[in-house]
Design a protein around this motif. Structure first.
Motif, mmCIF file in Angstrom:
data_model
loop_
_atom_site.group_PDB
_atom_site.id
_atom_site.type_symbol
_atom_site.label_atom_id
_atom_site.label_comp_id
_atom_site.label_asym_id
_atom_site.label_seq_id
_atom_site.Cartn_x
_atom_site.Cartn_y
_atom_site.Cartn_z
ATOM 1 N N ALA A 253 0.851 -1.361 0.224
ATOM 2 C CA ALA A 253 -0.073 -0.116 0.201
ATOM 3 C C ALA A 253 0.889 1.458 -0.082
ATOM 4 C CB ALA A 253 -1.041 -0.139 1.293
ATOM 5 N N GLU A 254 1.635 1.404 -1.017
ATOM 6 C CA GLU A 254 2.734 2.470 -1.108
ATOM 7 C C GLU A 254 2.801 3.164 -2.589
ATOM 8 O OE1 GLU A 254 6.353 1.786 1.342
ATOM 9 O OE2 GLU A 254 5.764 -0.157 0.362
ATOM 10 N N GLU A 255 2.976 4.151 -2.880
ATOM 11 C CA GLU A 255 2.894 4.755 -4.306
ATOM 12 C C GLU A 255 3.762 4.148 -5.207
ATOM 13 O OE1 GLU A 255 3.157 9.133 -6.172
ATOM 14 O OE2 GLU A 255 3.231 9.051 -4.210
ATOM 15 N N LEU A 256 5.011 3.846 -4.706
ATOM 16 C CA LEU A 256 6.085 3.346 -6.022
ATOM 17 C C LEU A 256 5.774 1.970 -6.300
ATOM 18 C CD1 LEU A 256 9.452 4.779 -4.539
ATOM 19 C CD2 LEU A 256 8.053 5.450 -6.404
ATOM 20 N N PRO A 257 5.410 0.823 -5.655
ATOM 21 C CA PRO A 257 5.039 -0.269 -5.983
ATOM 22 C C PRO A 257 3.785 -0.167 -6.979
ATOM 23 C CG PRO A 257 5.712 -0.625 -3.855
ATOM 24 C CD PRO A 257 5.493 0.813 -4.077
ATOM 25 N N ILE A 258 2.778 0.771 -6.768
ATOM 26 C CA ILE A 258 1.520 0.708 -7.423
ATOM 27 C C ILE A 258 1.935 1.600 -8.668
ATOM 28 C CG2 ILE A 258 -0.574 1.779 -7.736
ATOM 29 C CD1 ILE A 258 -1.041 1.333 -4.465
ATOM 30 N N LEU A 259 2.890 2.612 -8.796
ATOM 31 C CA LEU A 259 3.316 2.931 -10.111
ATOM 32 C C LEU A 259 3.985 2.185 -10.802
ATOM 33 C CD1 LEU A 259 4.615 6.735 -8.778
ATOM 34 C CD2 LEU A 259 2.748 6.168 -10.309
ATOM 35 N N GLU A 260 4.996 1.271 -10.362
ATOM 36 C CA GLU A 260 5.286 0.004 -11.113
ATOM 37 C C GLU A 260 4.632 -0.845 -11.819
ATOM 38 O OE1 GLU A 260 9.565 -2.465 -10.458
ATOM 39 O OE2 GLU A 260 9.215 -0.188 -9.817
ATOM 40 N N LEU A 261 3.412 -1.330 -10.888
ATOM 41 C CA LEU A 261 2.355 -1.914 -11.447
ATOM 42 C C LEU A 261 1.736 -1.384 -12.781
ATOM 43 C CD1 LEU A 261 -0.010 -4.056 -11.416
ATOM 44 C CD2 LEU A 261 -1.198 -2.537 -9.770
ATOM 45 N N ARG A 262 1.450 -0.178 -12.874
ATOM 46 C CA ARG A 262 1.010 0.792 -13.926
ATOM 47 C C ARG A 262 1.788 0.486 -15.065
ATOM 48 N NH1 ARG A 262 0.101 5.620 -11.705
ATOM 49 N NH2 ARG A 262 -1.780 4.793 -10.377
ATOM 50 N N ARG A 263 3.258 0.765 -15.041
ATOM 51 C CA ARG A 263 4.031 0.574 -15.783
ATOM 52 C C ARG A 263 4.126 -0.925 -16.495
ATOM 53 N NH1 ARG A 263 7.088 4.495 -12.919
ATOM 54 N NH2 ARG A 263 8.306 2.774 -11.632
ATOM 55 N N PHE A 264 4.049 -1.859 -15.569
ATOM 56 C CA PHE A 264 4.213 -3.193 -16.180
ATOM 57 C C PHE A 264 2.850 -3.512 -16.973
ATOM 58 C CE2 PHE A 264 3.302 -7.851 -15.334
ATOM 59 C CZ PHE A 264 4.623 -8.210 -15.749
ATOM 60 N N VAL A 265 1.740 -3.025 -16.514
ATOM 61 C CA VAL A 265 0.482 -3.443 -17.182
ATOM 62 C C VAL A 265 0.493 -2.853 -18.509
ATOM 63 C CG1 VAL A 265 -1.948 -2.831 -16.998
ATOM 64 C CG2 VAL A 265 -0.766 -3.859 -14.942
ATOM 65 N N ASN A 266 1.047 -1.599 -18.564
ATOM 66 C CA ASN A 266 0.965 -0.959 -19.841
ATOM 67 C C ASN A 266 2.015 -1.494 -21.107
ATOM 68 O OD1 ASN A 266 -0.780 0.961 -19.214
ATOM 69 N ND2 ASN A 266 0.548 2.594 -18.335
ATOM 70 N N ALA A 267 3.142 -1.899 -20.394
ATOM 71 C CA ALA A 267 4.285 -2.590 -21.066
ATOM 72 C C ALA A 267 3.865 -4.157 -21.624
ATOM 73 C CB ALA A 267 5.558 -3.031 -20.387
ATOM 74 N N VAL A 284 -3.036 -3.742 6.396
ATOM 75 C CA VAL A 284 -3.414 -3.349 7.553
ATOM 76 C C VAL A 284 -4.839 -2.514 7.339
ATOM 77 C CG1 VAL A 284 -2.914 -2.259 9.563
ATOM 78 C CG2 VAL A 284 -1.037 -3.261 8.497
ATOM 79 N N ASP A 285 -5.782 -3.008 8.123
ATOM 80 C CA ASP A 285 -7.080 -2.429 8.145
ATOM 81 C C ASP A 285 -6.902 -1.022 8.489
ATOM 82 O OD1 ASP A 285 -9.851 -1.717 7.391
ATOM 83 O OD2 ASP A 285 -10.599 -3.335 8.935
ATOM 84 N N ASN A 286 -6.783 0.014 7.939
ATOM 85 C CA ASN A 286 -6.497 1.295 8.307
ATOM 86 C C ASN A 286 -6.875 2.125 7.053
ATOM 87 O OD1 ASN A 286 -4.261 1.781 6.651
ATOM 88 N ND2 ASN A 286 -2.717 1.568 8.653
ATOM 89 N N GLU A 287 -6.925 3.531 7.303
ATOM 90 C CA GLU A 287 -7.489 4.632 6.213
ATOM 91 C C GLU A 287 -6.458 4.489 5.222
ATOM 92 O OE1 GLU A 287 -8.473 9.348 5.776
ATOM 93 O OE2 GLU A 287 -7.921 8.470 7.824
ATOM 94 N N SER A 288 -5.198 4.573 5.511
ATOM 95 C CA SER A 288 -4.061 4.547 4.392
ATOM 96 C C SER A 288 -4.224 3.384 3.383
ATOM 97 C CB SER A 288 -2.705 4.775 4.953
ATOM 98 O OG SER A 288 -1.947 4.584 3.935
ATOM 99 N N ASN A 289 -4.461 2.147 4.124
ATOM 100 C CA ASN A 289 -4.318 1.018 3.275
ATOM 101 C C ASN A 289 -5.525 0.677 2.519
ATOM 102 O OD1 ASN A 289 -2.059 -1.360 4.249
ATOM 103 N ND2 ASN A 289 -1.972 0.331 5.003
ATOM 104 N N ASN A 290 -6.810 1.134 3.007
ATOM 105 C CA ASN A 290 -7.970 0.882 2.482
ATOM 106 C C ASN A 290 -8.197 1.948 1.277
ATOM 107 O OD1 ASN A 290 -9.201 -0.795 4.136
ATOM 108 N ND2 ASN A 290 -9.915 0.492 5.673
#
Length: 331
Positions: A253-267, A284-290
Protein backbone atom coordinates in the motif's frame (compact mmCIF):
# COMPACT_ATOMS: atom_id res chain seq x y z
CA UNK A 1 13.39 -31.97 6.03
CA UNK A 2 10.36 -32.57 3.77
CA UNK A 3 8.99 -35.19 6.19
CA UNK A 4 9.53 -32.82 9.13
CA UNK A 5 7.56 -30.07 7.39
CA UNK A 6 4.79 -32.52 6.49
CA UNK A 7 4.49 -33.69 10.12
CA UNK A 8 4.46 -30.07 11.31
CA UNK A 9 1.52 -29.27 9.04
CA UNK A 10 -0.37 -32.38 10.19
CA UNK A 11 0.15 -31.50 13.84
CA UNK A 12 -1.14 -27.97 13.25
CA UNK A 13 -4.29 -29.33 11.64
CA UNK A 14 -4.85 -31.81 14.46
CA UNK A 15 -4.43 -29.01 16.98
CA UNK A 16 -6.95 -26.94 14.99
CA UNK A 17 -4.44 -24.16 14.55
CA UNK A 18 -5.06 -24.53 10.80
CA UNK A 19 -8.14 -25.40 8.80
CA UNK A 20 -7.88 -28.75 6.99
CA UNK A 21 -5.83 -28.21 3.86
CA UNK A 22 -8.75 -28.75 1.51
CA UNK A 23 -11.06 -26.41 3.37
CA UNK A 24 -9.42 -22.98 3.27
CA UNK A 25 -11.93 -20.26 3.93
CA UNK A 26 -11.29 -18.70 0.52
CA UNK A 27 -10.36 -21.83 -1.42
CA UNK A 28 -12.77 -21.15 -4.29
CA UNK A 29 -11.40 -17.66 -4.85
CA UNK A 30 -7.76 -18.78 -4.74
CA UNK A 31 -8.46 -21.64 -7.14
CA UNK A 32 -9.26 -19.01 -9.78
CA UNK A 33 -5.54 -18.37 -10.21
CA UNK A 34 -4.61 -22.00 -10.94
CA UNK A 35 -3.55 -22.48 -14.59
CA UNK A 36 -4.37 -25.39 -16.89
CA UNK A 37 -1.01 -27.13 -16.49
CA UNK A 38 1.12 -24.05 -16.82
CA UNK A 39 2.90 -21.19 -15.14
CA UNK A 40 2.01 -18.69 -12.44
CA UNK A 41 4.54 -15.87 -12.77
CA UNK A 42 4.80 -13.69 -9.67
CA UNK A 43 6.02 -10.17 -10.54
CA UNK A 44 6.57 -6.94 -8.66
CA UNK A 45 8.98 -4.34 -7.40
CA UNK A 46 11.90 -5.51 -5.27
CA UNK A 47 11.00 -5.90 -1.61
CA UNK A 48 7.20 -6.08 -1.92
CA UNK A 49 6.98 -9.77 -0.95
CA UNK A 50 7.03 -11.70 -4.25
CA UNK A 51 8.90 -14.58 -2.62
CA UNK A 52 6.50 -14.73 0.32
CA UNK A 53 3.47 -14.90 -1.94
CA UNK A 54 5.18 -17.45 -4.23
CA UNK A 55 5.69 -19.69 -1.20
CA UNK A 56 2.15 -19.07 0.06
CA UNK A 57 0.51 -20.00 -3.22
CA UNK A 58 2.81 -23.00 -3.67
CA UNK A 59 1.67 -24.28 -0.26
CA UNK A 60 -1.95 -23.66 -1.20
CA UNK A 61 -1.67 -25.48 -4.54
CA UNK A 62 0.24 -28.46 -3.15
CA UNK A 63 -2.19 -28.74 -0.23
CA UNK A 64 -4.99 -29.34 -2.76
CA UNK A 65 -3.13 -32.46 -3.84
CA UNK A 66 -1.67 -30.81 -6.95
CA UNK A 67 1.95 -31.60 -7.74
CA UNK A 68 3.49 -28.11 -7.55
CA UNK A 69 6.91 -26.68 -8.34
CA UNK A 70 7.99 -23.26 -7.07
CA UNK A 71 11.18 -21.89 -8.61
CA UNK A 72 13.11 -18.71 -7.85
CA UNK A 73 14.84 -17.01 -10.78
CA UNK A 74 15.73 -13.96 -8.70
CA UNK A 75 19.52 -13.74 -8.24
CA UNK A 76 18.84 -12.50 -4.69
CA UNK A 77 17.35 -15.81 -3.55
CA UNK A 78 15.16 -15.92 -0.44
CA UNK A 79 12.75 -18.74 -1.28
CA UNK A 80 14.63 -21.29 0.81
CA UNK A 81 14.73 -18.87 3.74
CA UNK A 82 10.99 -18.29 3.55
CA UNK A 83 10.19 -22.01 3.33
CA UNK A 84 12.71 -22.78 6.03
CA UNK A 85 14.75 -25.20 3.88
CA UNK A 86 18.11 -25.16 2.11
CA UNK A 87 17.53 -25.05 -1.66
CA UNK A 88 19.87 -25.47 -4.61
CA UNK A 89 19.66 -25.49 -8.40
CA UNK A 90 17.99 -28.91 -8.63
CA UNK A 91 14.32 -29.28 -7.59
CA UNK A 92 13.93 -30.58 -4.05
CA UNK A 93 10.92 -32.22 -2.38
CA UNK A 94 9.85 -29.86 0.42
CA UNK A 95 6.66 -31.62 1.48
CA UNK A 96 3.93 -33.74 -0.10
CA UNK A 97 3.29 -32.51 -3.68
CA UNK A 98 5.64 -29.53 -3.26
CA UNK A 99 9.01 -29.15 -4.97
CA UNK A 100 11.23 -26.07 -4.95
CA UNK A 101 14.57 -24.74 -6.18
CA UNK A 102 16.68 -21.60 -6.44
CA UNK A 103 18.13 -21.29 -9.92
CA UNK A 104 21.88 -20.85 -10.38
CA UNK A 105 21.84 -18.00 -12.91
CA UNK A 106 25.48 -18.50 -13.94
CA UNK A 107 24.80 -22.18 -14.65
CA UNK A 108 21.70 -21.28 -16.67
CA UNK A 109 23.75 -18.87 -18.79
CA UNK A 110 26.46 -21.48 -19.35
CA UNK A 111 23.91 -24.10 -20.42
CA UNK A 112 22.19 -21.61 -22.71
CA UNK A 113 25.46 -20.59 -24.38
CA UNK A 114 26.53 -24.23 -24.77
CA UNK A 115 23.24 -25.02 -26.56
CA UNK A 116 23.60 -21.96 -28.77
CA UNK A 117 27.17 -22.82 -29.72
CA UNK A 118 26.15 -26.40 -30.61
CA UNK A 119 23.46 -25.09 -32.94
CA UNK A 120 25.87 -22.66 -34.59
CA UNK A 121 28.51 -25.33 -35.11
CA UNK A 122 25.99 -27.80 -36.54
CA UNK A 123 24.31 -25.32 -38.85
CA UNK A 124 27.06 -22.94 -39.84
CA UNK A 125 30.00 -25.20 -40.59
CA UNK A 126 32.13 -22.31 -41.78
CA UNK A 127 32.86 -21.41 -38.14
CA UNK A 128 35.41 -24.21 -38.18
CA UNK A 129 37.51 -22.12 -40.56
CA UNK A 130 38.37 -19.51 -37.94
CA UNK A 131 38.88 -19.58 -34.20
CA UNK A 132 35.27 -19.49 -33.03
CA UNK A 133 36.06 -20.40 -29.43
CA UNK A 134 37.41 -16.96 -28.58
CA UNK A 135 34.00 -15.50 -29.31
CA UNK A 136 32.27 -17.82 -26.84
CA UNK A 137 33.79 -15.99 -23.86
CA UNK A 138 32.58 -12.70 -25.32
CA UNK A 139 29.11 -14.17 -25.68
CA UNK A 140 28.92 -14.78 -21.93
CA UNK A 141 29.15 -11.04 -21.29
CA UNK A 142 26.90 -9.99 -24.17
CA UNK A 143 23.99 -7.65 -23.31
CA UNK A 144 20.76 -9.58 -22.97
CA UNK A 145 22.27 -13.04 -22.52
CA UNK A 146 20.90 -13.31 -18.97
CA UNK A 147 17.38 -12.47 -20.20
CA UNK A 148 17.76 -15.03 -23.02
CA UNK A 149 18.85 -17.72 -20.57
CA UNK A 150 16.04 -16.94 -18.12
CA UNK A 151 13.34 -17.02 -20.77
CA UNK A 152 14.73 -20.26 -22.18
CA UNK A 153 14.45 -21.70 -18.67
CA UNK A 154 10.85 -20.52 -18.31
CA UNK A 155 9.91 -22.27 -21.54
CA UNK A 156 11.73 -25.44 -20.49
CA UNK A 157 9.51 -25.54 -17.39
CA UNK A 158 6.60 -26.51 -19.65
CA UNK A 159 8.23 -29.89 -20.19
CA UNK A 160 8.50 -30.68 -16.48
CA UNK A 161 5.96 -33.02 -14.90
CA UNK A 162 4.29 -30.39 -12.73
CA UNK A 163 0.66 -29.33 -13.35
CA UNK A 164 1.41 -26.04 -11.56
CA UNK A 165 4.73 -24.17 -11.67
CA UNK A 166 5.11 -20.93 -9.71
CA UNK A 167 7.91 -18.56 -10.70
CA UNK A 168 9.39 -16.09 -8.21
CA UNK A 169 10.89 -13.40 -10.45
CA UNK A 170 13.56 -10.68 -10.19
CA UNK A 171 12.77 -6.96 -10.08
CA UNK A 172 10.20 -5.69 -12.59
CA UNK A 173 12.67 -4.13 -15.04
CA UNK A 174 14.40 -7.48 -15.64
CA UNK A 175 11.17 -9.49 -15.63
CA UNK A 176 9.54 -7.20 -18.21
CA UNK A 177 12.47 -7.62 -20.59
CA UNK A 178 12.43 -11.40 -20.12
CA UNK A 179 8.68 -11.76 -20.72
CA UNK A 180 8.67 -9.50 -23.80
CA UNK A 181 11.71 -11.21 -25.33
CA UNK A 182 9.77 -13.46 -27.77
CA UNK A 183 8.31 -10.42 -29.52
CA UNK A 184 11.78 -8.92 -30.00
CA UNK A 185 13.16 -12.26 -31.18
CA UNK A 186 10.28 -12.59 -33.63
CA UNK A 187 11.18 -9.27 -35.27
CA UNK A 188 14.82 -10.29 -35.66
CA UNK A 189 13.96 -13.74 -37.01
CA UNK A 190 11.53 -12.30 -39.57
CA UNK A 191 14.31 -10.10 -40.92
CA UNK A 192 16.96 -12.84 -40.83
CA UNK A 193 14.69 -15.28 -42.67
CA UNK A 194 14.03 -12.63 -45.31
CA UNK A 195 17.75 -11.90 -45.76
CA UNK A 196 18.77 -15.55 -45.83
CA UNK A 197 16.04 -16.36 -48.35
CA UNK A 198 17.37 -13.66 -50.66
CA UNK A 199 20.92 -15.00 -50.32
CA UNK A 200 19.80 -18.55 -51.09
CA UNK A 201 17.77 -17.35 -54.03
CA UNK A 202 20.79 -15.51 -55.41
CA UNK A 203 22.99 -18.61 -54.98
CA UNK A 204 20.36 -20.74 -56.68
CA UNK A 205 20.32 -18.51 -59.74
CA UNK A 206 24.12 -18.56 -60.04
CA UNK A 207 24.34 -22.33 -59.70
CA UNK A 208 21.51 -22.82 -62.17
CA UNK A 209 23.34 -20.71 -64.76
CA UNK A 210 26.71 -22.36 -64.17
CA UNK A 211 25.31 -25.89 -64.35
CA UNK A 212 22.76 -25.27 -67.03
CA UNK A 213 19.90 -26.44 -64.85
CA UNK A 214 17.86 -25.44 -61.82
CA UNK A 215 19.41 -26.61 -58.57
CA UNK A 216 17.30 -27.31 -55.51
CA UNK A 217 19.17 -26.11 -52.46
CA UNK A 218 18.66 -27.36 -48.94
CA UNK A 219 19.96 -24.68 -46.61
CA UNK A 220 20.57 -25.76 -43.00
CA UNK A 221 20.76 -22.17 -41.76
CA UNK A 222 17.42 -21.18 -43.25
CA UNK A 223 15.83 -24.33 -41.89
CA UNK A 224 17.15 -23.54 -38.41
CA UNK A 225 15.87 -19.95 -38.60
CA UNK A 226 12.42 -21.20 -39.59
CA UNK A 227 12.48 -23.73 -36.75
CA UNK A 228 13.43 -21.01 -34.26
CA UNK A 229 10.69 -18.75 -35.60
CA UNK A 230 8.09 -21.47 -35.05
CA UNK A 231 9.36 -21.99 -31.51
CA UNK A 232 9.18 -18.26 -30.73
CA UNK A 233 5.63 -18.05 -32.09
CA UNK A 234 4.70 -20.96 -29.83
CA UNK A 235 6.19 -19.08 -26.87
CA UNK A 236 4.20 -15.98 -27.75
CA UNK A 237 1.04 -18.04 -27.93
CA UNK A 238 1.79 -19.55 -24.52
CA UNK A 239 2.37 -16.13 -22.94
CA UNK A 240 -0.92 -14.79 -24.30
CA UNK A 241 -2.92 -17.89 -23.32
CA UNK A 242 -4.28 -16.71 -19.99
CA UNK A 243 -5.43 -20.20 -19.05
CA UNK A 244 -1.88 -21.58 -19.22
CA UNK A 245 0.15 -18.58 -18.08
CA UNK A 246 -1.02 -16.47 -15.15
CA UNK A 247 0.70 -13.19 -14.29
CA UNK A 248 0.20 -12.00 -10.72
CA UNK A 249 1.66 -8.67 -9.62
CA UNK A 250 2.51 -8.00 -5.97
CA UNK A 251 2.29 -4.52 -4.44
CA UNK A 252 2.18 -2.96 -1.01
CA UNK A 253 0.00 0.00 0.00
CA UNK A 254 2.63 2.49 -1.17
CA UNK A 255 2.90 4.78 -4.16
CA UNK A 256 6.03 3.40 -5.85
CA UNK A 257 4.98 -0.28 -6.07
CA UNK A 258 1.61 0.80 -7.51
CA UNK A 259 3.32 3.05 -10.06
CA UNK A 260 5.47 0.11 -11.07
CA UNK A 261 2.34 -2.00 -11.46
CA UNK A 262 0.92 0.60 -13.85
CA UNK A 263 4.11 0.64 -15.95
CA UNK A 264 4.19 -3.16 -16.08
CA UNK A 265 0.53 -3.42 -17.14
CA UNK A 266 1.11 -0.87 -19.92
CA UNK A 267 4.31 -2.56 -21.13
CA UNK A 268 2.80 -6.06 -21.24
CA UNK A 269 -0.47 -4.78 -22.66
CA UNK A 270 1.40 -3.68 -25.79
CA UNK A 271 2.01 -7.37 -26.58
CA UNK A 272 -1.48 -8.44 -25.49
CA UNK A 273 -0.37 -9.97 -22.19
CA UNK A 274 -2.45 -9.01 -19.18
CA UNK A 275 -2.25 -9.67 -15.47
CA UNK A 276 -4.74 -12.03 -13.84
CA UNK A 277 -4.33 -10.90 -10.26
CA UNK A 278 -2.94 -8.22 -7.97
CA UNK A 279 -1.63 -9.06 -4.51
CA UNK A 280 -1.93 -6.31 -1.90
CA UNK A 281 0.67 -7.54 0.55
CA UNK A 282 1.23 -6.57 4.19
CA UNK A 283 -2.27 -5.15 4.35
CA UNK A 284 -3.39 -3.39 7.54
CA UNK A 285 -7.02 -2.40 7.97
CA UNK A 286 -6.57 1.36 8.32
CA UNK A 287 -7.44 4.49 6.33
CA UNK A 288 -4.21 4.60 4.34
CA UNK A 289 -4.33 0.94 3.26
CA UNK A 290 -8.04 1.09 2.45
CA UNK A 291 -7.43 4.14 0.27
CA UNK A 292 -4.83 2.19 -1.74
CA UNK A 293 -7.15 -0.81 -1.95
CA UNK A 294 -9.97 1.34 -3.32
CA UNK A 295 -7.54 2.92 -5.77
CA UNK A 296 -6.57 -0.51 -7.10
CA UNK A 297 -10.18 -1.67 -7.32
CA UNK A 298 -11.12 1.45 -9.26
CA UNK A 299 -8.19 1.34 -11.69
CA UNK A 300 -8.22 -2.44 -12.27
CA UNK A 301 -11.91 -3.27 -12.12
CA UNK A 302 -11.63 -6.58 -13.97
CA UNK A 303 -8.65 -7.85 -11.97
CA UNK A 304 -9.22 -9.69 -8.66
CA UNK A 305 -7.17 -8.46 -5.72
CA UNK A 306 -5.65 -10.90 -3.25
CA UNK A 307 -5.31 -9.32 0.18
CA UNK A 308 -2.48 -10.72 2.29
CA UNK A 309 -2.55 -9.21 5.80
CA UNK A 310 0.55 -7.99 7.56
CA UNK A 311 2.40 -10.64 9.55
CA UNK A 312 5.44 -10.14 11.72
CA UNK A 313 6.83 -13.58 10.89
CA UNK A 314 6.56 -15.21 7.46
CA UNK A 315 9.51 -17.58 7.86
CA UNK A 316 8.80 -21.31 7.82
CA UNK A 317 5.86 -23.43 6.71
CA UNK A 318 4.04 -23.16 10.05
CA UNK A 319 3.87 -19.36 9.89
CA UNK A 320 3.04 -19.38 6.19
CA UNK A 321 0.13 -21.79 6.70
CA UNK A 322 -1.30 -19.60 9.44
CA UNK A 323 -1.07 -16.57 7.14
CA UNK A 324 -2.61 -18.50 4.26
CA UNK A 325 -5.81 -18.93 6.28
CA UNK A 326 -6.15 -15.15 6.58
CA UNK A 327 -5.92 -14.34 2.86
CA UNK A 328 -9.03 -13.05 1.13
CA UNK A 329 -9.88 -12.09 -2.44
CA UNK A 330 -11.93 -9.10 -3.53
CA UNK A 331 -13.40 -8.52 -6.99
Amino acid sequence: MGMLIHETVKSLINARVLNPLNHFGFVNELKYFLPEKGLIIICGKGGVGKTTFSALYALFSSSLGIKTFVTSIDPAHHLGNVLGVRLGHEPMLVMDNLYANEVDIDLLIKEYIDRTVRVIRNVYTEVQVFNFDKYVEMLKESPGVEEDALFSYLMELRKYDYPVTIVDTPATSITTRVLKLPWLQSLWLDRLIELRSKIIGYKEVLESISQGRKVRIRDAMLEELIRMHGEVEEYKSLMTDHNKTKLIFVVTAEELPILELRRFVNAMGRVNVRIQGIVLNRYVDNESNNKRLNQLREEYREVPIIIVPYSENVIGVENLMKLLNKIRVVW
